[in-house]
Scaffold this active site. Structure first.
Site, PDB file in Angstrom:
ATOM      1  N   ARG A  49      -0.349  -2.941  -5.971  1.00 43.49           N
ATOM      2  CA  ARG A  49      -1.689  -3.428  -6.320  1.00 43.49           C
ATOM      3  C   ARG A  49      -2.077  -2.781  -7.650  1.00 43.49           C
ATOM      4  O   ARG A  49      -1.622  -1.674  -7.967  1.00 43.49           O
ATOM      5  CB  ARG A  49      -2.704  -3.043  -5.232  1.00 43.49           C
ATOM      6  CG  ARG A  49      -2.399  -3.612  -3.854  1.00 43.49           C
ATOM      7  CD  ARG A  49      -3.417  -3.123  -2.823  1.00 43.49           C
ATOM      8  NE  ARG A  49      -3.173  -3.682  -1.507  1.00 43.49           N
ATOM      9  CZ  ARG A  49      -2.436  -3.105  -0.554  1.00 43.49           C
ATOM     10  NH1 ARG A  49      -1.862  -1.929  -0.806  1.00 43.49           N
ATOM     11  NH2 ARG A  49      -2.266  -3.681   0.613  1.00 43.49           N
TER      12      ARG A  49
ATOM     13  N   LYS B 265      -4.116   0.795   1.072  1.00 42.51           N
ATOM     14  CA  LYS B 265      -5.326   0.536   1.842  1.00 42.51           C
ATOM     15  C   LYS B 265      -5.257   1.230   3.198  1.00 42.51           C
ATOM     16  O   LYS B 265      -4.213   1.289   3.828  1.00 42.51           O
ATOM     17  CB  LYS B 265      -5.505  -0.977   2.046  1.00 42.51           C
ATOM     18  CG  LYS B 265      -5.898  -1.716   0.781  1.00 42.51           C
ATOM     19  CD  LYS B 265      -6.185  -3.179   1.084  1.00 42.51           C
ATOM     20  CE  LYS B 265      -6.660  -3.917  -0.168  1.00 42.51           C
ATOM     21  NZ  LYS B 265      -6.942  -5.341   0.114  1.00 42.51           N
TER      22      LYS B 265
ATOM     23  N   HIS C 205      -2.653  -9.438  -9.772  1.00 43.77           N
ATOM     24  CA  HIS C 205      -2.159  -9.502  -8.388  1.00 43.77           C
ATOM     25  C   HIS C 205      -1.026 -10.506  -8.231  1.00 43.77           C
ATOM     26  O   HIS C 205      -0.243 -10.419  -7.285  1.00 43.77           O
ATOM     27  CB  HIS C 205      -3.311  -9.861  -7.452  1.00 43.77           C
ATOM     28  CG  HIS C 205      -3.174  -9.281  -6.077  1.00 43.77           C
ATOM     29  ND1 HIS C 205      -3.168  -7.911  -5.837  1.00 43.77           N
ATOM     30  CD2 HIS C 205      -3.029  -9.867  -4.863  1.00 43.77           C
ATOM     31  CE1 HIS C 205      -3.040  -7.699  -4.548  1.00 43.77           C
ATOM     32  NE2 HIS C 205      -2.937  -8.864  -3.937  1.00 43.77           N
TER      33      HIS C 205
ATOM     34  N   ARG D  83       2.408  -9.003  -7.844  1.00 44.11           N
ATOM     35  CA  ARG D  83       2.706  -8.527  -6.474  1.00 44.11           C
ATOM     36  C   ARG D  83       3.145  -9.710  -5.597  1.00 44.11           C
ATOM     37  O   ARG D  83       4.109  -9.592  -4.836  1.00 44.11           O
ATOM     38  CB  ARG D  83       1.467  -7.839  -5.913  1.00 44.11           C
ATOM     39  CG  ARG D  83       1.557  -7.371  -4.471  1.00 44.11           C
ATOM     40  CD  ARG D  83       0.285  -6.574  -4.163  1.00 44.11           C
ATOM     41  NE  ARG D  83       0.011  -6.433  -2.748  1.00 44.11           N
ATOM     42  CZ  ARG D  83       0.485  -5.462  -1.975  1.00 44.11           C
ATOM     43  NH1 ARG D  83       1.302  -4.552  -2.491  1.00 44.11           N
ATOM     44  NH2 ARG D  83       0.167  -5.389  -0.702  1.00 44.11           N
TER      45      ARG D  83
ATOM     46  N   HIS E 142       1.440  -3.749   4.093  1.00 41.21           N
ATOM     47  CA  HIS E 142       0.596  -4.549   4.969  1.00 41.21           C
ATOM     48  C   HIS E 142       0.527  -3.928   6.353  1.00 41.21           C
ATOM     49  O   HIS E 142       1.545  -3.507   6.903  1.00 41.21           O
ATOM     50  CB  HIS E 142       1.147  -5.979   5.106  1.00 41.21           C
ATOM     51  CG  HIS E 142       0.984  -6.805   3.873  1.00 41.21           C
ATOM     52  ND1 HIS E 142       1.769  -7.910   3.581  1.00 41.21           N
ATOM     53  CD2 HIS E 142       0.117  -6.696   2.826  1.00 41.21           C
ATOM     54  CE1 HIS E 142       1.382  -8.440   2.446  1.00 41.21           C
ATOM     55  NE2 HIS E 142       0.398  -7.724   1.963  1.00 41.21           N
TER      56      HIS E 142
ATOM     57  N   TYR F 274       3.834 -15.317   2.876  1.00 41.11           N
ATOM     58  CA  TYR F 274       4.783 -15.550   1.800  1.00 41.11           C
ATOM     59  C   TYR F 274       5.954 -16.425   2.221  1.00 41.11           C
ATOM     60  O   TYR F 274       6.677 -16.938   1.377  1.00 41.11           O
ATOM     61  CB  TYR F 274       5.324 -14.207   1.285  1.00 41.11           C
ATOM     62  CG  TYR F 274       4.280 -13.350   0.628  1.00 41.11           C
ATOM     63  CD1 TYR F 274       3.928 -13.546  -0.698  1.00 41.11           C
ATOM     64  CD2 TYR F 274       3.621 -12.352   1.336  1.00 41.11           C
ATOM     65  CE1 TYR F 274       2.960 -12.765  -1.310  1.00 41.11           C
ATOM     66  CE2 TYR F 274       2.654 -11.563   0.738  1.00 41.11           C
ATOM     67  CZ  TYR F 274       2.323 -11.780  -0.572  1.00 41.11           C
ATOM     68  OH  TYR F 274       1.366 -11.011  -1.179  1.00 41.11           O
TER      69      TYR F 274
END
Length: 311
Positions: free
Chosen positions: A160, A184, A252, A255, A278, A287
């Protein structure tokens, strides 16, 4: 004058940071959402906003707020996030024994279209990175090397933009084989670093005029301060305009392209989930549709039967 709701919102923010371990950008977004909500409720009810008032709100009040957000042009995604922010505040107020407001829990989320991430072909990514070092941009050589290093890192490691700009120069003092990233939710992940990434960053480090300052930033601006996301977004926007590319080219997108190209090359979904950081496999699975589309395109072009069927 500081009101009771101001104090509770400030404590809620500290709680989000300490207990939920939200990223700084997420905290800022939650804060903005709640501030706008409180401002709306004050005007909507014509009275001072207090925790007691919030607990007494009816479902029609929340619907009126969401309707106003829509009228203001906010997307379904932004409205949904705003609702999550407000629900988080109400959850905190309940923890503080102000009571529950059942209405906020039953408000229907805005219906969102399932937006797939948009990847760019690997050849185009290379062209974009080369454009970052073009003389046509009229920038100092070290800045062009910095921009190329940053974009190469985004694509080569799937970071990110906040993660890349948060790196310190010491991380690349000796060309690392792996990089530990805290993403995150405070989740840590280990990412292999490609030689081309190390080489680009080394070229930039050798040429940049600024020594690492007090914050030791890897990527810095012209004054030697840590580069901010707005500068990175401006960089990509300039390249996008010069190459006449889609608005979907953002920091982004590198990524997204990283993940899609790994999947298209046979990468394992679980491994890619770990590389991206994730928390849920379902997020990574977004994806797979993109990778399949790319595979079908290759199949269409390469399989002899596919060509004969088209004739």
């Amino acid at each position: 004058m500081t009101t009771q709701i101001d104090l509770e919102v400030a404590e809620w923010q500290r709680w989000l940071e300490a207990e939920r371990r939200l990223a700084i950008n997420t905290l800022s977004a939650y804060q903005r959402d709640v501030n706008k909500f409180l401002s709306f409720i004050g005007a909507h009810t014509g009275t001072s906003v207090t925790p007691k008032l919030l607990i007494s709100l009816h479902i029609r009040d929340f619907r009126a707020w969401l309707a106003q957000l829509r009228a203001d042009g906010l997307s379904a995604h932004s409205r949904s996030r705003a609702l999550s922010s407000v629900r988080s505040l109400f959850f905190f107020l309940d923890k503080k024994n102000y009571g529950q407001n059942p209405a906020v829990s039953v408000v229907v989320r805005p219906k969102m279209e399932k937006l797939l991430p948009y990847p760019f072909a690997s050849e185009l990514i290379e062209q974009i990175i080369e454009a970052a070092g073009s003389n046509a941009r009229g920038k100092a050589e070290w800045i062009k090397l910095r921009d190329q290093a940053l974009l190469t890192l985004l694509y080569g490691a799937g970071l990110r933009i906040s993660e890349a700009l948060g790196l310190d120069a010491a991380t690349f003092s000796e060309k690392p084989e792996t990089l530990k990233i805290t993403g995150k939710g405070g989740r840590e992940r280990l990412i292999p670093i490609l030689p081309v990434v190390n080489d680009r960053i080394e070229q930039y480090r050798m040429e940049r005029p600024h020594k690492p300052g007090q914050d030791g930033a890897l990527f810095v601006g012209v004054r030697g301060n840590r580069l901010n996301p707005a500068a990175a977004q401006k960089l990509v926007r300039e390249i996008r305009q010069n190459l006449h590319l889609s608005d979907k080219l953002t920091p982004h997108a590198f990524r997204h392209s990283f993940a899609t190209h790994l999947l298209s090359s046979g990468g394992d979904l679980r491994t890619i989930q770990e590389l991206l950081g994730h928390s849920s496999l379902s997020t990574t699975q977004h994806y797979t549709g993109l990778a399949n589309n790319e595979l079908y395109s290759v199949f269409d072009q390469a399989h002899p039967r596919a060509k004969s069927e088209k004739k």
